[in-house]
Design a protein around this motif. Structure first.
Motif, PDB file in Angstrom:
ATOM      1  N   ASN A   1       0.957   4.205  -2.782  1.00  0.00           N
ATOM      2  CA  ASN A   1       0.742   5.609  -2.413  1.00  0.00           C
ATOM      3  C   ASN A   1       1.903   6.489  -2.853  1.00  0.00           C
ATOM      4  O   ASN A   1       1.704   7.632  -3.271  1.00  0.00           O
ATOM      5  CB  ASN A   1       0.535   5.741  -0.904  1.00  0.00           C
ATOM      6  CG  ASN A   1      -0.798   5.180  -0.464  1.00  0.00           C
ATOM      7  OD1 ASN A   1      -1.734   5.049  -1.257  1.00  0.00           O
ATOM      8  ND2 ASN A   1      -0.900   4.823   0.811  1.00  0.00           N
TER       9      ASN A   1
ATOM     10  N   GLU B   1       0.833  -1.202   0.000  1.00  0.00           N
ATOM     11  CA  GLU B   1       0.000   0.000   0.000  1.00  0.00           C
ATOM     12  C   GLU B   1       0.869   1.254   0.000  1.00  0.00           C
ATOM     13  O   GLU B   1       0.585   2.222  -0.731  1.00  0.00           O
ATOM     14  CB  GLU B   1      -0.946  -0.008   1.197  1.00  0.00           C
ATOM     15  CG  GLU B   1      -1.929   1.142   1.209  1.00  0.00           C
ATOM     16  CD  GLU B   1      -2.950   1.039   2.326  1.00  0.00           C
ATOM     17  OE1 GLU B   1      -4.040   1.603   2.147  1.00  0.00           O
ATOM     18  OE2 GLU B   1      -2.664   0.403   3.358  1.00  0.00           O
TER      19      GLU B   1
ATOM     20  N   PRO C   1       2.003   6.280  -7.454  1.00  0.00           N
ATOM     21  CA  PRO C   1       0.674   5.971  -7.999  1.00  0.00           C
ATOM     22  C   PRO C   1       0.648   5.801  -9.517  1.00  0.00           C
ATOM     23  O   PRO C   1      -0.266   5.163 -10.045  1.00  0.00           O
ATOM     24  CB  PRO C   1      -0.188   7.156  -7.554  1.00  0.00           C
ATOM     25  CG  PRO C   1       0.786   8.261  -7.297  1.00  0.00           C
ATOM     26  CD  PRO C   1       2.039   7.603  -6.823  1.00  0.00           C
TER      27      PRO C   1
END
Length: 196
Positions: free
Chosen positions: A39, A35, A42
């Motif tokens: 982030n 994740e 992207p």
């Protein structure tokens, strides 16, 4: 536990008991690292779950490509840790992803390659098996523990639960190499099949 039908252990961290073994990420950390990567990058990385394990843990995926390119791309699939007692592959793939996105920022040729390919990375296919392995006492002390270490939440050897050569695999439920009741009987192998 010796001679028991199945092994029931609460999820605790075995590495706290055996610090000399080194460190391997559990399923929560695998998800957090993917994740964070998505982030931070992207335009290069998407993060998602391709399904859940037999005990309801997410099976995490990183999808890496040049998302700005509309070209038809060739897929590459990298997986690790189908056996719960083999977390080194997960760690390797997480390090590979970190290195890849860093180099994509610096190397134009590598960035161009992502206009032609897309990389799918599933670093931890068997999160239930890994949690069992992390929780158990030293498996060398018990043949039963040692034989159950690689298995998923249903005590199935995931790398034998695919349709290819399934009839040649071990179909005895008490076996450490049990291939499952049928090909793709396990949610983890189904998730990989569906992704492919």
């Amino acid at each position: 536990i010796e001679g028991a039908e199945t092994l029931q252990i609460d999820d605790t961290n075995m590495l706290a008991q055996y610090p000399l073994w080194g460190y391997y990420p559990d399923n929560t950390e695998v998800g957090e690292r993917l994740e964070n990567l998505a982030n931070n990058f992207p335009d290069l990385v998407e993060f998602s779950s391709i399904g859940e394990s037999m005990k309801g843990r997410n099976i995490w995926l990183a999808h890496v490509t040049d998302f700005t390119s509309l070209e038809t791309k060739h897929p590459v699939l990298l997986t690790a840790s189908l056996d719960g007692n083999a977390p080194q592959g997960s760690d390797f793939l997480l390090d590979f992803l970190d290195e890849l996105v860093q180099r994509l920022q610096e190397e134009e040729g590598l960035a161009e390659l992502l206009k032609e390919i897309e990389i799918y990375v599933v670093p931890l296919v068997n999160p239930d098996g890994l949690e069992r392995w992390l929780a158990m006492p030293d498996p060398a002390e018990s043949e039963k523990l040692s034989s159950q270490a690689p298995l998923n939440g249903n005590l199935v050897r995931l790398n034998r639960n695919f349709a290819i050569k399934w009839l040649e695999e071990d179909r005895e439920p008490a076996s450490a190499d049990y291939a499952g009741s049928e090909p793709f009987s396990e949610s983890e192998s189904q998730a990989l099949r569906n992704l492919m």
